[in-house]
Design a protein around this motif. Sequence first.
Motif, PDB file in Angstrom:
ATOM      1  N   GLY A   1       0.804  -1.218   0.000  1.00 61.74           N
ATOM      2  CA  GLY A   1       0.000   0.000   0.000  1.00 61.74           C
ATOM      3  C   GLY A   1       0.838   1.269   0.000  1.00 61.74           C
ATOM      4  O   GLY A   1       2.076   1.224  -0.028  1.00 61.74           O
ATOM      5  N   GLY A   2       0.138   2.395   0.051  1.00 57.21           N
ATOM      6  CA  GLY A   2       0.829   3.674   0.142  1.00 57.21           C
ATOM      7  C   GLY A   2       1.709   3.701   1.388  1.00 57.21           C
ATOM      8  O   GLY A   2       2.861   4.162   1.364  1.00 57.21           O
ATOM      9  N   THR A   3       1.174   3.150   2.474  1.00 52.80           N
ATOM     10  CA  THR A   3       1.910   3.150   3.746  1.00 52.80           C
ATOM     11  C   THR A   3       3.211   2.351   3.625  1.00 52.80           C
ATOM     12  O   THR A   3       4.253   2.769   4.144  1.00 52.80           O
TER      13      THR A   3
ATOM     14  N   PHE B   1       5.733   4.479   1.969  1.00 54.00           N
ATOM     15  CA  PHE B   1       6.360   5.532   2.796  1.00 54.00           C
ATOM     16  C   PHE B   1       7.707   5.012   3.292  1.00 54.00           C
ATOM     17  O   PHE B   1       8.712   5.715   3.298  1.00 54.00           O
TER      18      PHE B   1
ATOM     19  N   TRP C   1      -1.398  12.629   5.177  1.00 50.08           N
ATOM     20  CA  TRP C   1      -0.603  11.570   4.535  1.00 50.08           C
ATOM     21  C   TRP C   1       0.876  11.935   4.414  1.00 50.08           C
ATOM     22  O   TRP C   1       1.757  11.094   4.629  1.00 50.08           O
TER      23      TRP C   1
ATOM     24  N   ASN D   1      -1.826  15.211  -3.636  1.00 51.87           N
ATOM     25  CA  ASN D   1      -3.233  15.425  -3.240  1.00 51.87           C
ATOM     26  C   ASN D   1      -3.477  14.774  -1.884  1.00 51.87           C
ATOM     27  O   ASN D   1      -3.383  13.553  -1.759  1.00 51.87           O
TER      28      ASN D   1
ATOM     29  N   THR E   1      -5.713  13.370   0.507  1.00 52.19           N
ATOM     30  CA  THR E   1      -7.057  12.781   0.417  1.00 52.19           C
ATOM     31  C   THR E   1      -7.958  13.166   1.594  1.00 52.19           C
ATOM     32  O   THR E   1      -9.157  13.362   1.429  1.00 52.19           O
TER      33      THR E   1
ATOM     34  N   ASP F   1       3.745  11.478  -3.729  1.00 49.47           N
ATOM     35  CA  ASP F   1       2.663  10.538  -3.478  1.00 49.47           C
ATOM     36  C   ASP F   1       1.447  11.056  -4.248  1.00 49.47           C
ATOM     37  O   ASP F   1       0.866  12.079  -3.898  1.00 49.47           O
TER      38      ASP F   1
ATOM     39  N   SER G   1      -1.247   9.106  -4.857  1.00 51.76           N
ATOM     40  CA  SER G   1      -2.245   8.044  -4.690  1.00 51.76           C
ATOM     41  C   SER G   1      -3.654   8.486  -5.077  1.00 51.76           C
ATOM     42  O   SER G   1      -4.386   7.738  -5.703  1.00 51.76           O
TER      43      SER G   1
ATOM     44  N   GLN H   1      -6.175   1.998  -5.190  1.00 52.80           N
ATOM     45  CA  GLN H   1      -7.602   1.912  -4.848  1.00 52.80           C
ATOM     46  C   GLN H   1      -8.428   3.189  -4.996  1.00 52.80           C
ATOM     47  O   GLN H   1      -9.512   3.279  -4.442  1.00 52.80           O
ATOM     48  N   LYS H   2      -7.889   4.169  -5.732  1.00 54.97           N
ATOM     49  CA  LYS H   2      -8.696   5.367  -6.001  1.00 54.97           C
ATOM     50  C   LYS H   2      -8.971   5.480  -7.506  1.00 54.97           C
ATOM     51  O   LYS H   2     -10.069   5.199  -7.953  1.00 54.97           O
TER      52      LYS H   2
HETATM   53  C1  PLP Z   1      -2.566  10.157  -0.532  1.00 56.23           C
HETATM   54  C2  PLP Z   1      -2.510   8.857   0.188  1.00 56.23           C
HETATM   55  N1  PLP Z   1      -1.308   8.320   0.475  1.00 56.23           N
HETATM   56  C3  PLP Z   1      -1.205   7.154   1.122  1.00 56.23           C
HETATM   57  C4  PLP Z   1      -2.307   6.458   1.520  1.00 56.23           C
HETATM   58  C5  PLP Z   1      -2.144   5.167   2.278  1.00 56.23           C
HETATM   59  O1  PLP Z   1      -2.508   4.103   1.481  1.00 56.23           O
HETATM   60  P1  PLP Z   1      -2.688   2.625   2.090  1.00 56.23           P
HETATM   61  O2  PLP Z   1      -3.932   2.650   2.906  1.00 56.23           O
HETATM   62  O3  PLP Z   1      -2.814   1.793   0.850  1.00 56.23           O
HETATM   63  O4  PLP Z   1      -1.486   2.315   2.867  1.00 56.23           O
HETATM   64  C6  PLP Z   1      -3.586   6.963   1.241  1.00 56.23           C
HETATM   65  C7  PLP Z   1      -4.783   6.202   1.638  1.00 56.23           C
HETATM   66  O5  PLP Z   1      -5.897   6.589   1.471  1.00 56.23           O
HETATM   67  C8  PLP Z   1      -3.676   8.195   0.558  1.00 56.23           C
HETATM   68  O6  PLP Z   1      -4.875   8.718   0.281  1.00 56.23           O
END
Ligand code: PLP
Length: 357
Positions: free
Chosen positions: A78-80, A83, A105, A135, A137, A157, A159, A180-181
């Motif tokens: 994931g995004g996390t 990081f 984020w 952006n 979120t 980022d 995402s 997932q967006k």
């Molecule tokens: C801009 C952004 N970065 C990172 C994330 C984290 O993503 P994940 O939940 O897949 O780790 C999100 C999750 O919504 C996000 O909106």
Amino acid sequence: MSPSNPVINFGAGPAKLPREVLEEVKESLVDYEGTGISVMEMSHRSADYTKINNDTQSALKEILNIPDNYKILFLQGGGTGMFAAVAMNLIGRTGKADYVVTGSWSKKAAQEAEKYGKSTWNRDPEASYLYYCDNETVDGVEFNYIPDSQGVPLVSDMSSNFLSRKFDVSKFGVIIAGAQKNIGPAGITVVIVREDLLDYAMPITPTVFDFKVNAGQNSVNNTPPTFVVHVIQRVFAWIKRQGGLATMEQNALQKSTLLYQEIDNSDGFYQCPVEAGCRSRMNVPFKCKTPELDEQFLKDAKALNMIQLKGHRLVGGIRASIYNAVTINETITLVKFMKEFRHKHSSLNAQSQIYLS
Ligand SMILES: Cc1ncc(COP(=O)(O)O)c(C=O)c1O
């Protein structure tokens, strides 16, 4: 409007996917192109999956006009996860990195990077990279320009606004975007990395997060979420059929303008906490005058099948996420409801004022 209205999904992620794509995926679910099996049942080293993997990358390269000196990776975590991966892969160059914190984020990304090196808020010419979130979120804050990193590799980022407008990939060292967006189901983060940045991974970097290893193995060093990549391929084809990023950009502007106009013309009934110059075209956060009205708004919207409008738990209120798959007509339906809700509750308020005075 009645409760039998079709569902309109304003979720922030996992979010709405184009209906056409879901239908196509359903069609090929049990027998992928005459193979007799589903993509879910296919080896990630088979010729069929290799083609899906390569074609998906080629489509992205074409949509974004990605130069040849960049690698496209499909990673998990994931995004996390990214990081941590960004820091572990890049911070080793000088031991330091700069983070621009514009919301929750980028704050989380900066906190994660602290584990692997020194992350600073002030610009440092010796930083390994300059990181920002294009952006936010949760907060509804978006950059409408690419920051000038003055020679320091720029990491972004994207995402929640990836593939919603054209941009110059060559200005970036690394781009990360959770699927997932705007791209597909959860499970993949797209990483676009400039080849000269593949040599700085810290020795402790887990192999699954090592950009160089994954670039060398075409993102099949270990088993990837193959089915997710298959859906992503269909989303990329859908974007191309719609007219590419020019259409996505035009639609995003039109949809977000409709919402912000209603908020700004509501005489303070709706309030958006973000300054006009940095408002997101993807996530529109707003509040009614009282938390009770917010609750009523969400309840009434849900009764009309407009769902997932609740603001993020950190900020509350309401948030309408209008990613690529959300149509202009769906946005107009929301705006109409906002007007009706406002008129109803403004007049109720006016009546009670008269009664009280
Ligand atoms: C801009 C952004 N970065 C990172 C994330 C984290 O993503 P994940 O939940 O897949 O780790 C999100 C999750 O919504 C996000 O909106």
